[in-house]
Enzyme design. Sequence first.
Site, PDB file in Angstrom:
ATOM      1  N   HIS A 200       0.814  -1.227   0.000  1.00  0.00           N
ATOM      2  CA  HIS A 200       0.000   0.000   0.000  1.00  0.00           C
ATOM      3  C   HIS A 200       0.840   1.267   0.000  1.00  0.00           C
ATOM      4  CE1 HIS A 200      -0.007   1.417   4.319  1.00  0.00           C
ATOM      5  NE2 HIS A 200       0.409   0.183   4.524  1.00  0.00           N
ATOM      6  N   CYS A 323       1.328   6.086  11.816  1.00  0.00           N
ATOM      7  CA  CYS A 323       1.282   4.792  12.488  1.00  0.00           C
ATOM      8  C   CYS A 323       1.421   4.922  13.993  1.00  0.00           C
ATOM      9  CB  CYS A 323       2.377   3.886  11.966  1.00  0.00           C
ATOM     10  SG  CYS A 323       2.181   3.624  10.222  1.00  0.00           S
TER      11      CYS A 323
HETATM   12  C1  LIG Z   1       9.148   2.297   7.657  1.00  0.00           C
HETATM   13  C2  LIG Z   1       7.864   1.550   7.845  1.00  0.00           C
HETATM   14  N1  LIG Z   1       7.899   0.270   8.222  1.00  0.00           N
HETATM   15  C3  LIG Z   1       6.784  -0.451   8.412  1.00  0.00           C
HETATM   16  C4  LIG Z   1       5.533   0.099   8.230  1.00  0.00           C
HETATM   17  C5  LIG Z   1       4.304  -0.731   8.467  1.00  0.00           C
HETATM   18  O1  LIG Z   1       3.713  -1.110   7.231  1.00  0.00           O
HETATM   19  P1  LIG Z   1       2.195  -1.581   7.147  1.00  0.00           P
HETATM   20  O2  LIG Z   1       1.370  -0.346   7.252  1.00  0.00           O
HETATM   21  O3  LIG Z   1       2.093  -2.208   5.793  1.00  0.00           O
HETATM   22  O4  LIG Z   1       1.960  -2.538   8.249  1.00  0.00           O
HETATM   23  C6  LIG Z   1       5.438   1.452   7.852  1.00  0.00           C
HETATM   24  C7  LIG Z   1       4.111   2.095   7.698  1.00  0.00           C
HETATM   25  O5  LIG Z   1       4.002   3.296   7.752  1.00  0.00           O
HETATM   26  C8  LIG Z   1       6.639   2.189   7.637  1.00  0.00           C
HETATM   27  O6  LIG Z   1       6.606   3.465   7.262  1.00  0.00           O
END
Ligand SMILES: Cc1ncc(COP(=O)(O)O)c(C=O)c1O
Length: 384
Positions: A200, A323
Site C-alpha cells: 500500500h 502509524c
Molecule cells: C518504515 C515503515 N515500516 C513499516 C511500516 C508498516 O507497514 P504496514 O502499514 O504495511 O503494516 C510502515 C508504515 O508506515 C513504515 O513506514
Amino acid sequence: MVYLDNSATTKPYQQVVETFQEAVNQYYANPSSLHHLGKEAEALLHKARTAIGDWVGAEASEIIFTSGGTEGNNLAIKGIAMQYAQRGKHLITTKVEHPSVKEPFVFLEQLGFDVTYLPVDEEGRVSLQAVKEAVRKDTILVSIMSVNNELGTLQPIEEIGNYLKSRTTTHFHVDHVQGVGKRKIPTKIDGVDLCTISAHKFHGLKGTGLLYVRKGLDLAPLLHGGAHEQGWRSGTENVAGAVAMAKALRLTLTQAKEDPLYLEHLKQRLLTELQLIDGVVVNTPATNSAPHIVNISIPGLKPEVLVQSLTDNGIHVSTKSACSTKLFEPSPVLMAAGLGEELASSAIRISLSFLNRPEEIETFIDTLKQSLRELRQVMGETTT
Ligand SMILES: Cc1ncc(COP(=O)(O)O)c(C=O)c1O
C-alpha cells in the site's frame, strides 16, 4: 483536493484495482485445492511470485507473502530471534525505527534477549562505525530501515551489509517499506538477508506485502497452521492481493525507471518554497534523503491544528507518522536525532507520490501560507 500523505499510504492505481477485481472474480479457488480451479489459482499465485521475484531481484522461493509491513517486520525479527536463539541472544537495531520494528524488539527483551538501540546523528542517520562497535560474537540479528518514514533519511544499508556479509551468524534485516520506487530494493546487496515490503506504500492494496528471505535461512513462524508459504506463514493465500501487488510493483518500478527524478524535482520545488516561509524549519536532511518525504516544523504552532486547517482547505498531510497512536507526544525519531522538544512537537510530514502534479505543490504552498496567516492572527488575538 491535494493528497500529500503518501508515506502513510498511497492511492491504489486504477489498473491495480482492476487486476485485483479480475483475479478475485476468476481465481477465487483455494490454491491448495486439487481440482482444476485450485490448480489455476495456484499457477497464478506462482506466476505473481515469480514476477515479483524478478522485480525484487530474488528467486520465487525467497518471496514470502504477508499482510504488509508490520507482519513482515515481526516475522523477520521474531522469526530470526526465535530460530537462532541457541547461537546468541544479542540483537541490534536503531532508535529511529518504525513501531513495527521497535515493538518486536521490546517484546524480545521481555523474553530475555539483549537489544542494542543504536543512536543516530542530527539527520537521523546511523553510522557504520556504531554498528561495528555494537556487533558481538553472540549478535544474531541487525535490523535497520532503508528510508526513515518521518525524516526521509537514507540509512547506509550498503556499507552495513558489506560489513556484515562475512559474519555468517549475524543476519541483516532491512525494512524497505518506505523505499520502493525511491531507492534500489536492497535484496542484491551482499549481507542483506531479509527485506520487508508493503504494497500500500506503492499504489498497491492494503493487507498485502512480502518478506524477502535469503535462500538457506530459516525462520520460526509467527502463524502456525497449514504450512503455507514454506511453513513460515500459514493461512490460505491472498491470490488476488499478490497479483495486484505484482502489478503495483511493475507500474511503480517502471515509472521510477522512466522518470527517475520526478519525485526529486517535486521535492526540490517544495523545499525552495518552504524555505521562503517565515517560521518554517526544514528537518529533512538536504542530502542523502528520500525524494518523497519532507519534514518541517513550525515552532509555536500545534501541528494538529495546522493539519486540521489544511485539511479544511483540501490539503492532506500528516503530523509525523500516521502509524503512531500517541499523536500528541514529541516525535521519538526527531528526539533521537537531537532536534529538541520544540521541533519534535511541531513537525508536519509532507509526502509525495508519482500521482502528484507540480501544480499541487503550488496549491499546497499557497494554502499553507494562508493557514499560517489565519492561525497566527487567531493566536495573536487570543494572547492580546
Ligand atoms: C518504515 C515503515 N515500516 C513499516 C511500516 C508498516 O507497514 P504496514 O502499514 O504495511 O503494516 C510502515 C508504515 O508506515 C513504515 O513506514
